[in-house]
Design an enzyme around this catalytic site. Sequence first.
Site, PDB file in Angstrom:
ATOM      1  N   LYS A 201      -7.160 -12.231  -1.477  1.00  0.00           N
ATOM      2  CA  LYS A 201      -8.024 -11.059  -1.585  1.00  0.00           C
ATOM      3  C   LYS A 201      -9.464 -11.529  -1.656  1.00  0.00           C
ATOM      4  O   LYS A 201      -9.832 -12.325  -2.519  1.00  0.00           O
ATOM      5  CB  LYS A 201      -7.660 -10.261  -2.837  1.00  0.00           C
ATOM      6  N   ARG A 211     -13.841   2.182  -4.631  1.00  0.00           N
ATOM      7  CA  ARG A 211     -14.423   2.206  -5.979  1.00  0.00           C
ATOM      8  C   ARG A 211     -14.937   3.602  -6.313  1.00  0.00           C
ATOM      9  O   ARG A 211     -14.892   4.014  -7.467  1.00  0.00           O
ATOM     10  CB  ARG A 211     -15.495   1.129  -6.112  1.00  0.00           C
ATOM     11  N   LYS A 255      -6.194  -9.206   2.300  1.00  0.00           N
ATOM     12  CA  LYS A 255      -7.057  -8.041   2.128  1.00  0.00           C
ATOM     13  C   LYS A 255      -8.506  -8.459   2.104  1.00  0.00           C
ATOM     14  O   LYS A 255      -8.819  -9.431   1.414  1.00  0.00           O
ATOM     15  CB  LYS A 255      -6.662  -7.379   0.801  1.00  0.00           C
ATOM     16  N   SER A 281     -10.484   0.613   2.308  1.00  0.00           N
ATOM     17  CA  SER A 281     -11.231   1.867   2.366  1.00  0.00           C
ATOM     18  C   SER A 281     -12.422   1.804   3.325  1.00  0.00           C
ATOM     19  O   SER A 281     -12.659   2.748   4.076  1.00  0.00           O
ATOM     20  CB  SER A 281     -11.686   2.253   0.964  1.00  0.00           C
ATOM     21  N   TYR A 320      -4.830   4.086   4.621  1.00  0.00           N
ATOM     22  CA  TYR A 320      -5.044   5.502   4.287  1.00  0.00           C
ATOM     23  C   TYR A 320      -4.722   6.389   5.481  1.00  0.00           C
ATOM     24  O   TYR A 320      -4.594   7.599   5.337  1.00  0.00           O
ATOM     25  CB  TYR A 320      -6.499   5.712   3.825  1.00  0.00           C
TER      26      TYR A 320
END
Length: 331
Positions: A201, A211, A255, A281, A320
Amino acid sequence: MVKTSFPATRMRRCRSSAWMRNMVAEHRLHPSDLIWPLFIAEGQGEEQPIATLPGVSRFSVDRLAEQARQARDLGIPCIALFPNTPPNLRSERAEEALNPDNLICRAIKTIKDSVPDVGVLTDVALDPYTADGHDGITDAQGRVLNDETKTILVEQALVQAGAGADIVAPSDMMDGRVAAIRDGLEREGHCDVAIMAYAAKYASAFYGPFRDAVGSRGLLKGDKRGYQMDPANGSEALREVALDIAEGADMVMVKPGLPYLDIVARVAAEYRVPTFAYQVSGEYAMIEAAAAAGAGERDALVLETLLSFKRAGARGVLTYHAPLAARLING
Ligand code: PBG
């Protein structure tokens, strides 16, 4: 003249019709490749849009069963849950992470009670619970303390497993936490709860909308470079993955996704564990912004980027766009 196999070899023959392209396709996207991250909020009947993540909302726990049914009906195997903890429950030592009746535990129970055949994955990290938005507890200088945090993460994972989580996913990047969590799970009888380690990550600029969604952007003091990986490093990711596998990770994750496709490919080629990519995101927001600006066509951008993860060797993708992608694939 250069000697060539043309016209014996014409690469375009296998591209000449849709059925031919389908027949020779090396990779295919399926709804079972998708893990759907969902944000949870306190309240009743809530659906709170997230401005920097257009099309994504936080849902209150009473609205989660309908989301889980949607996942099941679309063939999405697993939901990843992220809580937006009310500010008054965030603290220096993140005690709310260990409350068996906290938002995430109520969300897990609701989904497992209503749609038990959809998997539930939970994040193990303290950032939704700390006052300063860090993934662990900090000392007076603001440094995240590894071993003290690790002890709390084990308890957090046990609380989530106790509520019914199927997969716990440590996203905190503390050293040694996978082994500690595995030990704790075995000790408490949760031998079937799997660990998907956020193994590689990176300290990335692509996490901003997330966030906002969990309410930690404004709180974050400093940055996460003292524990998340430096984007300059590739080989180090292989070392991180090797450690997490040795410590007992069942699955590993890279990620963010698209900017780290080289890492996905290297990890998938090197290790025999299911490798997942998290299309984060900021990546989602970029696709949405491109579509809104008319620079690209949303559905095509979504399917092409998701397919690229499969081509790189990923077993699946957290995105998403999961419901949209599943609808497009299902036709
Ligand atoms: C927190 C966590 C983050 C994401 C998943 N878990 C953010 C961070 O590390 O600051 C990011 C996911 C996304 O951007 O979609 N441990």
